[in-house]
Design an enzyme around this catalytic site. Structure first.
Site, PDB file in Angstrom:
ATOM      1  N   CYS A 269       3.661   0.073  -8.600  1.00 28.65           N
ATOM      2  CA  CYS A 269       4.056  -1.313  -8.354  1.00 28.65           C
ATOM      3  C   CYS A 269       4.684  -1.918  -9.598  1.00 28.65           C
ATOM      4  O   CYS A 269       4.051  -1.960 -10.647  1.00 28.65           O
ATOM      5  CB  CYS A 269       2.840  -2.143  -7.947  1.00 28.65           C
ATOM      6  SG  CYS A 269       2.087  -1.581  -6.430  1.00 28.65           S
TER       7      CYS A 269
ATOM      8  N   CYS B 197       0.869  -1.174   0.000  1.00 28.21           N
ATOM      9  CA  CYS B 197       0.000   0.000   0.000  1.00 28.21           C
ATOM     10  C   CYS B 197       0.908   1.227   0.000  1.00 28.21           C
ATOM     11  O   CYS B 197       2.129   1.102   0.109  1.00 28.21           O
ATOM     12  CB  CYS B 197      -0.998  -0.002   1.147  1.00 28.21           C
ATOM     13  SG  CYS B 197      -0.316   0.182   2.793  1.00 28.21           S
TER      14      CYS B 197
ATOM     15  N   CYS C 121      -1.697   1.283  -4.360  1.00 26.74           N
ATOM     16  CA  CYS C 121      -0.432   1.921  -4.742  1.00 26.74           C
ATOM     17  C   CYS C 121      -0.427   2.329  -6.202  1.00 26.74           C
ATOM     18  O   CYS C 121       0.515   2.947  -6.676  1.00 26.74           O
ATOM     19  CB  CYS C 121       0.769   1.037  -4.416  1.00 26.74           C
ATOM     20  SG  CYS C 121       0.951  -0.400  -5.485  1.00 26.74           S
TER      21      CYS C 121
END
Length: 183
Positions: A131, A53, A127
Site C-alpha cells: 500500500c 485487501c 495488503c
C-alpha cells in the site's frame, strides 16, 4: 498588505491572461470567486474512503458494501487490491445478501497510487507493504480474517465485525448511520 492597500488602489500583481495589472481589490474579488467555485457553500465536500485487501474480492468488498449502505451518497466509497482476483468471493456475496446488501456488481480492481492519493481515509485489510503511503491521509489497518476458502458460517462473523467497524468509522467522520432496511 492590509485594507489600506486595497483602498489606495495599489497594484499588487499582473496576470499574463489579463491586459491590465490587478489592483489589490480586484485580486481580493477574484480570489473570492475562485474560492466560491472551488468550495461551494451549498455542498460540503464528501469524505472518501478506500478499502484495500490483497484480492479485493472479500473483506474490502464487504466493507465497501457496508459503507455505501450505511452512509448512502454522503461518502465516496472505493476499494482495491494489491493483487486483485478475477471475481468477488461468492460466499462474501451470499453473506452480504443475507443482510440485504447486494455486492454482485462489484469488480476487483487494482490498487493504484492515484486511488490512495484521492482518498481521505485508507483502510488496509492485509495488503502489507504493497500500500502506497501519502502524507496527510488517515491510515488504518483492520486485522480481519480472510473469507477466502471459508464457508458461510465463518464469513458471517467477519461481515458483522466489518459492520461494527464501519459504524464506528462513520461516527468518527461525523456521519450518521442510515437505518438498515433488512436484517
Amino acid at each position: 498588505m492590509g485594507d489600506a492597500s486595497v483602498e489606495s488602489g495599489e497594484v499588487v500583481s499582473c496576470s499574463p491572461l489579463l491586459r491590465e495589472p490587478l489592483t489589490a481589490q480586484a485580486a481580493v474579488e477574484l480570489a473570492a470567486v475562485f474560492k466560491a467555485l472551488a468550495d461551494p457553500m451549498s455542498e460540503e465536500p464528501k469524505p472518501s474512503v478506500l478499502f484495500v485487501c490483497v484480492h479485493n474480492a472479500g473483506r474490502s468488498q464487504m466493507a465497501a458494501g457496508w459503507l455505501a449502505h450505511l452512509a448512502g451518497d454522503r461518502v465516496e466509497v472505493r476499494s482495491a487490491g494489491s493483487a486483485p482476483g478475477a471475481t468477488i468471493n461468492s460466499v462474501a456475496v451470499a453473506a452480504m445478501a443475507e443482510v440485504g446488501i447486494d455486492i454482485t456488481s462489484a469488480i476487483p480492481k487494482v490498487l493504484t497510487p492515484e486511488a490512495v492519493q484521492a482518498s481521505d481515509v485508507v483502510i488496509t485489510m492485509g495488503c502489507g507493504d504493497a500500500c502506497p503511503f501519502f502524507p496527510g491521509k488517515r491510515y488504518e489497518d483492520w486485522a480481519l480474517d480472510d473469507p477466502a476458502g471459508q464457508g458461510i458460517e465463518a464469513v458471517r462473523p467477519i461481515r458483522d465485525e466489518i459492520h461494527g467497524r464501519i459504524a464506528k468509522l462513520l461516527a468518527e467522520l461525523g456521519i450518521s448511520v442510515r437505518e438498515r432496511t433488512t436484517q
